[in-house]
Design a protein around this motif. Structure first.
Motif: not given
Length: 384
Positions: A75-93
């Motif tokens: 279960e954790h993997k699907a939600y983690r996959k959803l969340i990680e792009p919010y902290f991607s290098p592009d979003r952080i930049a």
């Protein structure tokens, strides 16, 4: 039969100097039982073992579902996959210019050639403004959120389920109101992290409102307290270590690893939870299935078996040993954002001051568990 009490996490001497108390427990009883925290784990080896073995040590250690913090695979993997792009290098930049601007504004507002109480004058406003900016929340929430953090900490220390539930309900109502504003705005809703969550799907279906509220609660709660604590801890450490302060002004590229090392020495987050899925032995303790485990970050990151003298500041340590942001599948996804924000604030503070110095007759007042760092830390600021 209840397990014997090895220590009292809420004893006055523990609350007065938690780091020293945890250091003592790591030597005296590295896996310790108490009614309040159940089994507390103090050694780096044991904490790392727990973090990397999610089959034996489940994240489902709370009465309430927390997305994705209290979830296990798959279960954790699907939600983690959803969340990680919010902290991607592009979003952080994309957020970096906002981050630096806010830090510069906060430091510029500080009085010069004066004593400043860093927690109320800088650290807490920093955490509130930064998190609201990242999530797209209005400035009018700064004070209510600050008050809510105080209520949450008091409820956690009390251990009273009703108090904890009331605090959670209050915060969830704030988030639901923000979601309603965005739903009502439709296509005119601001393009921010909160709005984007309304459009996310998991396993082929839209996120439920409860799931969105949980994600936003985790992001806000996880950042507001620990980010403010981090700034207070680092500012005080630099003020009491003038040579390091001068080195970082001359070599600002060292600020980020220096921040991580200072926060290894004095953790901004005290602990985290797991639950055993089967009988297991940790140290000298035989622990049954279904028991709650409390990982004491503030001890594990000071383990002499791994770091030698835990108070020695060194920039040549193996960064993989530092558990500041956790390890394993539940390592903090927001670590890149946190590192950016802390670095930006310390850069701004060092750039706009000549010296930071402690005030002899105003020693820092430690925070009260579950918070870490300081409630008050007064420093003398001298102009650059």
């Amino acid at each position: 039969m209840n397990a014997p009490q090895d220590w009292d996490p809420r004893a006055p001497e523990v609350l007065a100097d938690p780091i020293a108390a945890y250091d003592n427990m790591r030597q005296r009883c590295p896996v310790a039982h108490s009614d309040y925290l159940h089994y507390s784990v103090f050694r780096h080896t044991d904490v790392t073992r727990i973090l990397l073995d999610h089959e034996t040590f489940s994240n489902k250690a709370s009465r309430h579902v927390s997305v994705p913090n209290s979830m296990d695979p798959p279960e954790h993997k699907a939600y983690r996959k959803l969340i990680e792009p919010y902290f991607s290098p592009d979003r952080i930049a994309a957020f970096e210019p906002v981050c630096h601007r806010l830090c510069a504004e906060l430091v510029a507002a500080l009085p010069r050639e004066a004593c400043v109480e860093i927690m109320s004058g800088l650290a807490n406003p920093f955490a509130l403004r930064m998190q609201c900016a990242f999530l797209g929340w209005p400035d009018c929430l700064h004070e209510p959120l600050r008050q809510w953090i105080d209520k949450k900490n008091a409820a956690t220390l009390s251990g009273e389920p009703k108090a904890l539930a009331a605090v959670a309900t209050e915060f969830d109502a704030t988030i639901r109101a923000l979601l309603k504003v965005r739903r009502d705005a439709g296509e005119q809703a601001p393009d921010d992290a909160t709005t984007r969550l309304l459009r996310e799907t998991v396993s082929g279906r839209p996120l439920t409102e409860d799931e969105i509220v949980s994600i936003l609660r985790n992001w806000a709660v996880g950042e507001l307290g620990t980010m403010a604590s981090s700034i207070g801890i680092i500012a005080h450490y630099l003020a009491t270590h003038s040579e390091l302060q001068d080195q970082l002004r001359q070599q600002p590229e060292l600020i980020r690893p220096a921040n991580d090392e200072i926060l290894r020495i004095h953790a901004p987050l005290i602990s985290n939870r797991r639950a055993t899925t089967c009988p297991v032995r940790l140290g000298d303790a035989q622990i049954q299935a279904g028991e709650r485990i409390t990982l004491i970050w503030a001890s594990a990151n000071r383990d002499e078996e791994v770091f030698g003298d835990p108070d020695e500041f060194r920039l040549d340590r193996d960064p993989s040993l530092n558990l500041l942001y956790g390890a394993g599948i539940h390592v903090c996804p927001g670590a890149p954002l946190a590192r950016l924000e802390i670095e930006a604030m310390i850069r701004a503070l060092l750039k706009h001051t000549r010296t930071l110095a402690p005030v002899a007759d105003q020693p820092p007042i430690p925070a009260i568990y579950p918070a870490s760092g300081y409630r008050q830390v007064t420093l003398q600021l001298h102009n650059a």
